[in-house]
Each structure stands twice: as structure tokens, then as C-alpha cells.
Design an enzyme around this catalytic site. Structure first.
Site, PDB file in Angstrom:
ATOM      1  N   HIS A  31     -46.644 -31.583  80.840  1.00 54.82           N
ATOM      2  CA  HIS A  31     -45.958 -32.437  79.854  1.00 54.82           C
ATOM      3  C   HIS A  31     -45.751 -33.874  80.310  1.00 54.82           C
ATOM      4  O   HIS A  31     -45.300 -34.701  79.526  1.00 54.82           O
ATOM      5  CB  HIS A  31     -44.590 -31.856  79.489  1.00 54.82           C
ATOM      6  CG  HIS A  31     -43.528 -32.154  80.524  1.00 54.82           C
ATOM      7  ND1 HIS A  31     -43.424 -31.434  81.687  1.00 54.82           N
ATOM      8  CD2 HIS A  31     -42.563 -33.095  80.593  1.00 54.82           C
ATOM      9  CE1 HIS A  31     -42.434 -31.913  82.405  1.00 54.82           C
ATOM     10  NE2 HIS A  31     -41.885 -32.930  81.771  1.00 54.82           N
TER      11      HIS A  31
HETATM   12  C1  UD1 Z   1     -38.440 -36.216  78.969  1.00 51.98           C
HETATM   13  C2  UD1 Z   1     -38.171 -36.986  80.262  1.00 51.98           C
HETATM   14  C3  UD1 Z   1     -38.948 -36.338  81.404  1.00 51.98           C
HETATM   15  C4  UD1 Z   1     -38.650 -34.866  81.502  1.00 51.98           C
HETATM   16  C5  UD1 Z   1     -38.851 -34.187  80.151  1.00 51.98           C
HETATM   17  C6  UD1 Z   1     -38.373 -32.786  80.255  1.00 51.98           C
HETATM   18  C7  UD1 Z   1     -37.788 -39.385  79.953  1.00 51.98           C
HETATM   19  C8  UD1 Z   1     -38.378 -40.743  80.158  1.00 51.98           C
HETATM   20  N1  UD1 Z   1     -38.619 -38.352  80.161  1.00 51.98           N
HETATM   21  O1  UD1 Z   1     -39.806 -36.327  78.678  1.00 51.98           O
HETATM   22  O2  UD1 Z   1     -38.576 -36.945  82.621  1.00 51.98           O
HETATM   23  O3  UD1 Z   1     -39.515 -34.297  82.447  1.00 51.98           O
HETATM   24  O4  UD1 Z   1     -38.080 -34.864  79.159  1.00 51.98           O
HETATM   25  O5  UD1 Z   1     -38.913 -31.958  79.303  1.00 51.98           O
HETATM   26  O6  UD1 Z   1     -36.650 -39.255  79.626  1.00 51.98           O
HETATM   27  N2  UD1 Z   1     -40.155 -33.798  71.093  1.00 51.98           N
HETATM   28  C9  UD1 Z   1     -39.976 -32.899  70.068  1.00 51.98           C
HETATM   29  N3  UD1 Z   1     -38.860 -32.131  70.094  1.00 51.98           N
HETATM   30  C10 UD1 Z   1     -37.922 -32.206  71.065  1.00 51.98           C
HETATM   31  C11 UD1 Z   1     -38.108 -33.126  72.099  1.00 51.98           C
HETATM   32  C12 UD1 Z   1     -39.224 -33.932  72.097  1.00 51.98           C
HETATM   33  O7  UD1 Z   1     -40.791 -32.799  69.160  1.00 51.98           O
HETATM   34  O8  UD1 Z   1     -36.939 -31.454  71.040  1.00 51.98           O
HETATM   35  C13 UD1 Z   1     -41.406 -34.618  71.089  1.00 51.98           C
HETATM   36  C14 UD1 Z   1     -41.253 -35.913  70.308  1.00 51.98           C
HETATM   37  O9  UD1 Z   1     -42.470 -36.144  69.666  1.00 51.98           O
HETATM   38  C15 UD1 Z   1     -41.036 -36.933  71.381  1.00 51.98           C
HETATM   39  C16 UD1 Z   1     -41.857 -36.376  72.555  1.00 51.98           C
HETATM   40  O10 UD1 Z   1     -41.720 -34.972  72.438  1.00 51.98           O
HETATM   41  O11 UD1 Z   1     -41.460 -38.208  71.005  1.00 51.98           O
HETATM   42  C17 UD1 Z   1     -41.398 -36.846  73.912  1.00 51.98           C
HETATM   43  O12 UD1 Z   1     -40.006 -36.607  74.085  1.00 51.98           O
HETATM   44  P1  UD1 Z   1     -39.153 -37.512  75.113  1.00 51.98           P
HETATM   45  O13 UD1 Z   1     -37.786 -36.958  75.203  1.00 51.98           O
HETATM   46  O14 UD1 Z   1     -39.314 -38.930  74.788  1.00 51.98           O
HETATM   47  O15 UD1 Z   1     -39.922 -37.348  76.471  1.00 51.98           O
HETATM   48  P2  UD1 Z   1     -40.370 -36.044  77.242  1.00 51.98           P
HETATM   49  O16 UD1 Z   1     -41.844 -36.042  77.386  1.00 51.98           O
HETATM   50  O17 UD1 Z   1     -39.740 -34.845  76.645  1.00 51.98           O
HETATM   51  N1  UDP Z   2     -38.501 -24.504  81.360  1.00 47.20           N
HETATM   52  C1  UDP Z   2     -38.086 -23.588  80.404  1.00 47.20           C
HETATM   53  N2  UDP Z   2     -38.966 -23.247  79.419  1.00 47.20           N
HETATM   54  C2  UDP Z   2     -40.219 -23.747  79.340  1.00 47.20           C
HETATM   55  C3  UDP Z   2     -40.630 -24.684  80.325  1.00 47.20           C
HETATM   56  C4  UDP Z   2     -39.740 -25.052  81.312  1.00 47.20           C
HETATM   57  O1  UDP Z   2     -36.958 -23.106  80.453  1.00 47.20           O
HETATM   58  O2  UDP Z   2     -40.961 -23.372  78.402  1.00 47.20           O
HETATM   59  C5  UDP Z   2     -37.560 -24.896  82.419  1.00 47.20           C
HETATM   60  C6  UDP Z   2     -38.082 -24.749  83.824  1.00 47.20           C
HETATM   61  O3  UDP Z   2     -37.881 -23.435  84.302  1.00 47.20           O
HETATM   62  C7  UDP Z   2     -37.279 -25.785  84.580  1.00 47.20           C
HETATM   63  C8  UDP Z   2     -37.081 -26.874  83.555  1.00 47.20           C
HETATM   64  O4  UDP Z   2     -37.324 -26.278  82.288  1.00 47.20           O
HETATM   65  O5  UDP Z   2     -36.016 -25.299  84.969  1.00 47.20           O
HETATM   66  C9  UDP Z   2     -38.062 -27.972  83.807  1.00 47.20           C
HETATM   67  O6  UDP Z   2     -38.080 -28.841  82.737  1.00 47.20           O
HETATM   68  P1  UDP Z   2     -39.324 -29.747  82.389  1.00 47.20           P
HETATM   69  O7  UDP Z   2     -40.563 -29.179  82.954  1.00 47.20           O
HETATM   70  O8  UDP Z   2     -39.259 -29.943  80.915  1.00 47.20           O
HETATM   71  O9  UDP Z   2     -38.929 -31.134  83.044  1.00 47.20           O
HETATM   72  P2  UDP Z   2     -38.981 -31.720  84.521  1.00 47.20           P
HETATM   73  O10 UDP Z   2     -38.398 -30.745  85.454  1.00 47.20           O
HETATM   74  O11 UDP Z   2     -40.413 -32.041  84.814  1.00 47.20           O
HETATM   75  O12 UDP Z   2     -38.205 -32.978  84.400  1.00 47.20           O
END
Ligand code: UD1
Ligand code: UDP
Length: 383
Positions: free
Chosen positions: A221
């Protein structure tokens, strides 16, 4: 008895909702009555399987406030978060603000609190990738430099902070100018120990037909991977090849960012192959308890997630990291994880090696499962 310390905890993205469970558990247990916590959810993540599921299954208190920020550009969403958090802090109902990790919600909390001079407690402080093209790297550095309390999960994180001028074992009352830095262990180690004994993912395995110890768990992701159609295609082609060469089933819970990019930009033929290959299970994001079960029973783990890398280590599973560098350098130094970037040759080579030899045993590096309690003790000792 002294009045309880009142903390405002800012959460927003999936990993920090999960992280917050460790502190909430301590506050409901040994520290009940001495520290009171309100959760402020920024709404950065909002799908039920990215947010509500964790409240339901991890025993978190309901969020007292939700800013419902949703998705949008980094600047616009972070700006609205700062405004919302500041408004809550201006009510003067909280003594300190707690933030986790490195997301835009983390940064917003750090900036809002430092502007109104509420001490910032940064949990998971001191991590560095030394790659400022990652939005998370900028968020971490800024959050650390606004903080009064920096709770580091590892020794490496403390050393990173020392290099930026922070002092280990600082004396006196902590302030933003005289912050306290401490290696308290990792709250996610606390959580993994606590929650993995509660659930074995029986339904998940029955439903999917996955055989334990015979599949790879995959998550992708990171913005650098998901938002670059070429890199994303290279990664998925590599997964298809790995599946074919090793007859290795793959289970891939898909993050919404990645789903959106796959549907918008991935070659339709590649998308069809992924969807139609019987041993490749593309599934929606799963809850944390199912995720722990998937990790515990995986043959190996392939990921670009920070949290999943570490959980692979906690479970002593080999891990192939789809990044050029990692903040969790210990995992690579001990040989349990291998960085392959999005390079197809390095990817297949790492996979071949781990499927043949499995990963070396590693020492515990992330504390003793009591990080959250140590944080509470420190906050009360120096309030
Ligand atoms: C964010 C964090 C990243 C973290 C990740 C965990 C920042 C800069 N990045 O990235 O460090 O690893 O969360 O998962 O804060 N979206 C949905 N539904 C949701 C959430 C997101 O559809 O509930 C989609 C939207 O299109 C959105 C995109 O995902 O634009 C990205 O979401 P965003 O929160 O901006 O960044 P992440 O990639 O989730
Ligand atoms: N995780 C979860 N369900 C999923 C994928 C990840 O519960 O389908 C959990 C995972 O076990 C970990 C956390 O989400 O504890 C990690 O989040 P993510 O990979 O979104 O973000 P990052 O750690 O890279 O910031």
C-alpha cells in the site's frame, strides 16, 4: 489523590487505531483512575474495515470526537485536521496530547498541540528511513521535533534522535525544549502478544480454503508502490510468477489506496489474471485478529507495510520487503527480512532463499510486552 492526568489521543489511520489499543488497555487496567483518555479520530481512514472493525474487536473506547476529514490532498486534509484538533485543545480539557507513528494525523496533532502549548507525547518516536520523498519521513521528523515526550520502540530509534541533537536520559521536568527520550519498547509488540492468543482465524481459514503454513501473506500500500502504475504492475507480475514457480498460494488483503490504483491504472489483462488465478486470493482488508492469524500461519510474508514487517519478526516469519529501505533496520540486519525494492530478480531470489532455508532465529528487540505501562509510568512520574 492527585487529579487524573487527562490525555487526548489522536488517531486516524488504521495502524494508529490498532497501536492505541495497548495504551487504552493499560489505562483501563493498572492505571485506571490515574490517567483519563479521550480518543479523537481524525477520520483519515473511514471504511468500516479500515476503522470501526478495530474499535469492535480490540476493546477500544469509542472515539469521543470524529473530525470526519476523509480523503483529499495531503495539505488540505492535514490543514483541516490541525484546525479541528486545535479547537478541541483550546477547550483546555486535556493536559497532554498523544500521537502515534508518522501519518498525516500524527503531524496534524503535533502541530496543533505545539501551537497552543500542550505537551506532545510521541509514541513510536525516532524512526527514520532517511528518505524524505516518503511523506511519512517528513511527518516523523516534524512530530519528533515538536514533542516533549519521545517514546522510542528500539535502541536504533534513540540513536537516530541523538544524531539530531536529542539527549538520552534528559534530566529535569520535560518540556518541548528539554524533551525526554526513552526506549520503552514497542506498543505493537504488546498488542501482538496480547491479541494473538485470543483468536486463531478459524472462520477465515475455513472460508478461504487456505492451508496453514503453506501460503504467503502479501500487503502492498505504500504510496511509492501503489501510486506508480509501473512499479505496481512489476510487483503483481512478480507475485504471479512466484505463485507459478513455487505453487505457493498467496493471500492479499488489498488496501483501499491500492484497490483504487489497480482499478484505475493496472493493465486489464494483468487484473484479470490476478482475479482468475485460483491460488491468488485478493481479499478486502481484514480485521487485526484475522491479520494476526494470517501472519502466524503464513509460510512467509511479503509486504511494504511498516507494521506488517515487524509483526513478521514477532512471529519469526521470513519477510520480503517491497521497499528500497526500511526504518526497522534491525529486521534486515538479523537476516529475518530482505529488502528487494520492486526489483523482480531480487524478489525471486529472496523468495527462493526463504522457501529453501527459512529465516534465522532472532533475539527479542522490541521490549518485553509492557511498553504501554512504561509510558504511563513515565507520564505520571513527571507530570
Ligand atoms: C496512510 C499513511 C501511511 C500508512 C497508511 C496505513 C499518510 C501520509 N500515510 O496511507 O503512512 O501506512 O495510512 O494504512 O498519512 N481510502 C479509502 N478508504 C479509507 C481510507 C483510505 O478509500 O478508509 C483511500 C482513499 O482513496 C484515499 C487513499 O485510500 O485517498 C489513501 O488514503 P490516505 O489516508 O491518504 O493514505 P494511505 O495510503 O492510507
Ligand atoms: N492490518 C490489518 N488488516 C489488514 C492489513 C493490515 O489489521 O488487512 C494491520 C497489520 O497487522 C498492522 C497494521 O494493520 O498491525 C499495519 O497497518 P498498515 O500496513 O496499513 O500501515 P503501516 O504499518 O505501513 O503504517
Amino acid at each position: 489523590m492527585a487529579a487524573p492526568l487527562r490525555i487526548l489521543t489522536v488517531i486516524g489511520a488504521r495502524p494508529q487505531i490498532i497501536k492505541s489499543a495497548a495504551l487504552s488497555r493499560a489505562l483501563n487496567g493498572p492505571f485506571k483512575g490515574r490517567i483519563e483518555e479521550s480518543l479523537l479520530h481524525t477520520g483519515q481512514h473511514y471504511d468500516a474495515n479500515m476503522s470501526q472493525v478495530f474499535f469492535d474487536e480490540l476493546g477500544l473506547p469509542p472515539a469521543a470526537m470524529n473530525l470526519n476529514i476523509g480523503s483529499g490532498s495531503a495539505g488540505a486534509t492535514t490543514g483541516r485536521m490541525i484546525e479541528g484538533i486545535e479547537a478541541v485543545l483550546l477547550r483546555k480539557e486535556h493536559d497532554v496530547l498523544v500521537i502515534y507513528g508518522d501519518t498525516n494525523s500524527t503531524l496534524a496533532g503535533a502541530i496543533a498541540a505545539s501551537k497552543v502549548q500542550v505537551p506532545v507525547v510521541h509514541i513510536e518516536a525516532g524512526l527514520r528511513s532517511f528518505n524524505k520523498s516518503m511523506p511519512e519521513e517528513v511527518n516523523r521528523v516534524m512530530a519528533d521535533h515538536c514533542s516533549t515526550w519521545l517514546f522510542c520502540p528500539t535502541e536504533t530509534a534513540v540513536v537516530n534522535l541523538e544524531r539530531e541533537g536529542f539527549k538520552r536520559e534528559a534530566q529535569g521536568h520535560p518540556t518541548a525544549d528539554q524533551p525526554h527520550v526513552m526506549n520503552c519498547g514497542d506498543v505493537m509488540y504488546d498488542n501482538t502478544l496480547h491479541f494473538s492468543s485470543l483468536h486463531d482465524g478459524v472462520d477465515l481459514f475455513a472460508r478461504s480454503g487456505l492451508e496453514k503454513e503453506a501460503y504467503a501473506l502479501v500487503t502492498v500500500h505504500r504510496q511509492q508502490n501503489a501510486d506508480d502504475p509501473k512499479r505496481l504492475a512489476t510487483i503483481f507480475n512478480g507475485l504471479i510468477e512466484a505463485h507459478r514457480r513455487h505453487a505457493l498460494p498467496l493471500v492479499v488483503p488489498i488496501h483501499p489506496r491500492t484497490r483504487k490504483m489497480m482499478d484505475s491504472f493496472l493493465d486489464p489483462l494483468l487484473l484479470r489474471t490476478l482475479d482468475q488465478t485460483k491460488g491468488i486470493h485478493l481479499i478486502p482488508p481484514v480485521g487485526f485478529l484475522d491479520m494476526l492469524a494470517l501472519e502466524r500461519h503464513a509460510r512467509l510474508i511479503i509486504t511494504d507495510s511498516g507494521g506488517v514487517q515487524k509483526e513478521a519478526f514477532f512471529m519469526q516469519k521470513p519477510c520480503v520487503i517491497l521497499r528500497a529501505e526500511t526504518e526497522w533496520v534491525e529486521l534486515v540486519q538479523h537476516g529475518q527480512s530482505t529488502l528487494v525494492d520492486a526489483d523482480p530478480e531480487r524478489f525471486q531470489h529472496a523468495l527462493d532463499r526463504y522457501l529453501k532455508d527459512s529465516a534465522p532465529e532472532c533475539p527479542p528487540l522490541f521490549g518485553d510486552g509492557r511498553a504501554a505501562e512504561r509510558i504511563c509510568e513515565q507520564l505520571l512520574a513527571h507530570r
